[in-house]
Design a protein around this motif. Sequence first.
Motif, mmCIF file in Angstrom:
data_model
loop_
_atom_site.group_PDB
_atom_site.id
_atom_site.type_symbol
_atom_site.label_atom_id
_atom_site.label_comp_id
_atom_site.label_asym_id
_atom_site.label_seq_id
_atom_site.Cartn_x
_atom_site.Cartn_y
_atom_site.Cartn_z
ATOM 1 N N ILE A 202 -1.560 1.450 13.417
ATOM 2 C CA ILE A 202 -0.793 1.049 12.271
ATOM 3 C C ILE A 202 0.070 2.035 11.733
ATOM 4 C CG2 ILE A 202 -0.753 -0.171 10.006
ATOM 5 C CD1 ILE A 202 -3.164 -1.737 10.717
ATOM 6 N N TRP A 203 -0.702 2.995 11.407
ATOM 7 C CA TRP A 203 0.262 4.073 10.739
ATOM 8 C C TRP A 203 1.210 4.641 11.566
ATOM 9 C CZ3 TRP A 203 -5.153 6.079 8.804
ATOM 10 C CH2 TRP A 203 -5.669 5.637 7.861
ATOM 11 N N SER A 204 0.838 4.902 12.979
ATOM 12 C CA SER A 204 1.810 5.430 13.759
ATOM 13 C C SER A 204 2.816 4.875 13.952
ATOM 14 C CB SER A 204 1.223 5.656 15.206
ATOM 15 O OG SER A 204 1.212 4.568 15.948
ATOM 16 N N ASN A 205 2.796 3.285 13.754
ATOM 17 C CA ASN A 205 4.072 2.523 13.998
ATOM 18 C C ASN A 205 4.916 2.206 12.413
ATOM 19 O OD1 ASN A 205 5.556 0.987 15.679
ATOM 20 N ND2 ASN A 205 4.991 -0.955 14.888
ATOM 21 N N GLY A 206 4.447 3.211 11.442
ATOM 22 C CA GLY A 206 5.248 3.047 10.242
ATOM 23 C C GLY A 206 4.705 2.188 9.237
ATOM 24 N N GLY A 207 3.602 1.446 9.666
ATOM 25 C CA GLY A 207 2.960 0.410 9.018
ATOM 26 C C GLY A 207 1.797 0.828 7.828
ATOM 27 N N GLU A 208 1.430 0.117 7.032
ATOM 28 C CA GLU A 208 0.515 0.285 6.073
ATOM 29 C C GLU A 208 -0.448 -0.922 6.077
ATOM 30 O OE1 GLU A 208 0.084 3.096 4.465
ATOM 31 O OE2 GLU A 208 2.014 3.955 4.383
ATOM 32 N N ILE A 209 -1.705 -0.281 5.493
ATOM 33 C CA ILE A 209 -2.562 -1.408 5.359
ATOM 34 C C ILE A 209 -2.528 -2.237 3.837
ATOM 35 C CG2 ILE A 209 -4.889 -2.231 5.138
ATOM 36 C CD1 ILE A 209 -5.442 0.425 6.997
ATOM 37 N N ALA A 210 -2.546 -1.346 2.842
ATOM 38 C CA ALA A 210 -2.137 -1.771 1.523
ATOM 39 C C ALA A 210 -1.717 -0.556 0.780
ATOM 40 C CB ALA A 210 -3.594 -2.226 0.777
ATOM 41 N N THR A 211 -0.897 -0.970 -0.295
ATOM 42 C CA THR A 211 -0.241 0.184 -1.158
ATOM 43 C C THR A 211 -0.329 -0.323 -2.565
ATOM 44 O OG1 THR A 211 1.754 -0.866 -0.852
ATOM 45 C CG2 THR A 211 1.317 0.899 0.454
ATOM 46 N N GLN A 212 -0.418 0.546 -3.567
ATOM 47 C CA GLN A 212 -0.481 0.269 -4.912
ATOM 48 C C GLN A 212 0.846 0.213 -5.783
ATOM 49 O OE1 GLN A 212 -3.236 2.863 -7.038
ATOM 50 N NE2 GLN A 212 -3.780 1.422 -8.537
ATOM 51 N N ASN A 213 1.025 -0.631 -6.414
ATOM 52 C CA ASN A 213 2.225 -0.957 -7.290
ATOM 53 C C ASN A 213 1.982 -1.027 -8.504
ATOM 54 O OD1 ASN A 213 4.814 -1.403 -8.251
ATOM 55 N ND2 ASN A 213 5.133 -3.491 -7.112
ATOM 56 N N GLY A 214 1.900 0.250 -9.534
ATOM 57 C CA GLY A 214 1.449 0.187 -10.774
ATOM 58 C C GLY A 214 0.039 0.028 -10.566
ATOM 59 N N ASP A 215 -0.753 -0.920 -11.359
ATOM 60 C CA ASP A 215 -1.991 -1.275 -11.489
ATOM 61 C C ASP A 215 -2.384 -2.642 -10.383
ATOM 62 O OD1 ASP A 215 -2.446 0.392 -13.580
ATOM 63 O OD2 ASP A 215 -2.091 -1.201 -15.026
ATOM 64 N N THR A 216 -1.422 -2.673 -9.501
ATOM 65 C CA THR A 216 -1.734 -3.793 -8.598
ATOM 66 C C THR A 216 -1.690 -3.371 -7.168
ATOM 67 O OG1 THR A 216 -0.719 -5.470 -10.328
ATOM 68 C CG2 THR A 216 -1.269 -5.969 -8.101
ATOM 69 N N TRP A 217 -2.692 -3.710 -6.479
ATOM 70 C CA TRP A 217 -2.718 -3.470 -5.139
ATOM 71 C C TRP A 217 -1.865 -4.495 -4.173
ATOM 72 C CZ3 TRP A 217 -3.857 1.010 -2.795
ATOM 73 C CH2 TRP A 217 -4.620 1.989 -3.298
ATOM 74 N N GLU A 218 -1.196 -4.212 -3.352
ATOM 75 C CA GLU A 218 -0.393 -5.254 -2.375
ATOM 76 C C GLU A 218 -0.883 -5.246 -0.999
ATOM 77 O OE1 GLU A 218 3.754 -4.413 -3.236
ATOM 78 O OE2 GLU A 218 3.449 -5.176 -5.178
#
Length: 425
Positions: A202-218
């Motif tokens: 996933i990471w090698s293709n520029g993807g992510e699993i989850a990211t944090q936006n303020g206090d919220t995980w997306e």
Amino acid sequence: MRFPKIAAATAVVLLAAACGGGSDDSSGGEAESLTVWVMGTSQDPLVEYFDNAEARFQETHPGVEVDVEFIPWPDAQESITNALAGGDAPDVLEVGNDQVAGWAAQGALLDISEQVGGWDTAAGIDENALEYGTYEGVQYGVPWFSGVRTLYYRADWLRELGHEPPATWDELVEVSEAIQEEYDVPGFAAPTDFTNGIASFIWSNGGEIATQNGDTWEGNLTDPATVEAVEFYASLTTDGISPQGYVGENELVALADMANSELGMYIDGGWALGSMEEQAEDPAVLENIASAPIPGADGIAPVFAGGSALTVFTTTEHPDEAFDLLTVLGDEEGGKGYADVAGFFPAYPALLETPEYQEDPERAAAATQMQNTRFFPTTPRWTAADQDSKILPGAVLDIVRGGDAEEVLGAANEELASILNEPVE
């Protein structure tokens, strides 16, 4: 109660009625001793390491003994929980780097932000690894050592086939097919219960699993780059590159196959070599097993840097001395020393660029891989999402069994966001 200098793992006894700190002096003066809890079992090289560390520590804290207790990893949860409840507790504690947020949330770890901010040596530590020792913006842990996974391959087979180790996804497929055609064994193993391996794709293709936006995980499992990477990983099984026998399994299932010439390539950590030695029917085969960085979409893939962090336990009666001891264990000399005897790598990128690592055929691939690392979401809820619910491995498994990738990952993404955003108790 004072632990012996080096205690065998079987000697670990936690008494709920005992004192809450590892030192003998509760008056607030200089400690008579400090206790370190180290995960694992005692071995002679580790004993020598801690003897040397004690001597270094006593250069600035004369007469203060360093008592080391080895805690088997399976007992860590109960041991630390008992310490929080008032049982025997350490001053300095090793925890898995992916466990820092969880123990910090439970109040087991001391805020060491100010001390780390004033520790000049911290500037040389891998920035991402140091960040992984935080929780809600507070520094609770300092990376002690790291270990990464690499691509194991049969060097003799690739030489005979005229191939270099694959560096891209296309090359991975090409080399795998060549191995299968020539040697009639699977070219590559892609177990579905393998979050660490899947994450690298996933990471090698520029993807992510989850990211944090303020206090919220997306959740990011529905992002096109992530979907493409997961589909590719699943296709390694559905297209016949990886055997059906690895479906629903983790990477350990491939270890014996690799050691016995029944597999051409697979992803695992340096710690796998010892198990290969135990399982190889013909030890000579191991001389032909080499490693290379994990192939990514267009080049070397990022990889999760597993390892441990050094922390100060919340009940210590001597936090300043405990942090001083932490710095002795975790500076360049102490961190490298422990990593070398334990079979891992120091958390200092500059050290990994030296000939000692780059020119050692057994460590060069991992040392290179260590310079391209990533980390999972820094939240106590990651364990629930990954180890308990197996969201990402479950999604890959469903796709391999015929599920529509976008539908499967859409449902998985909702579940991931829901779990990561649950209140931390």
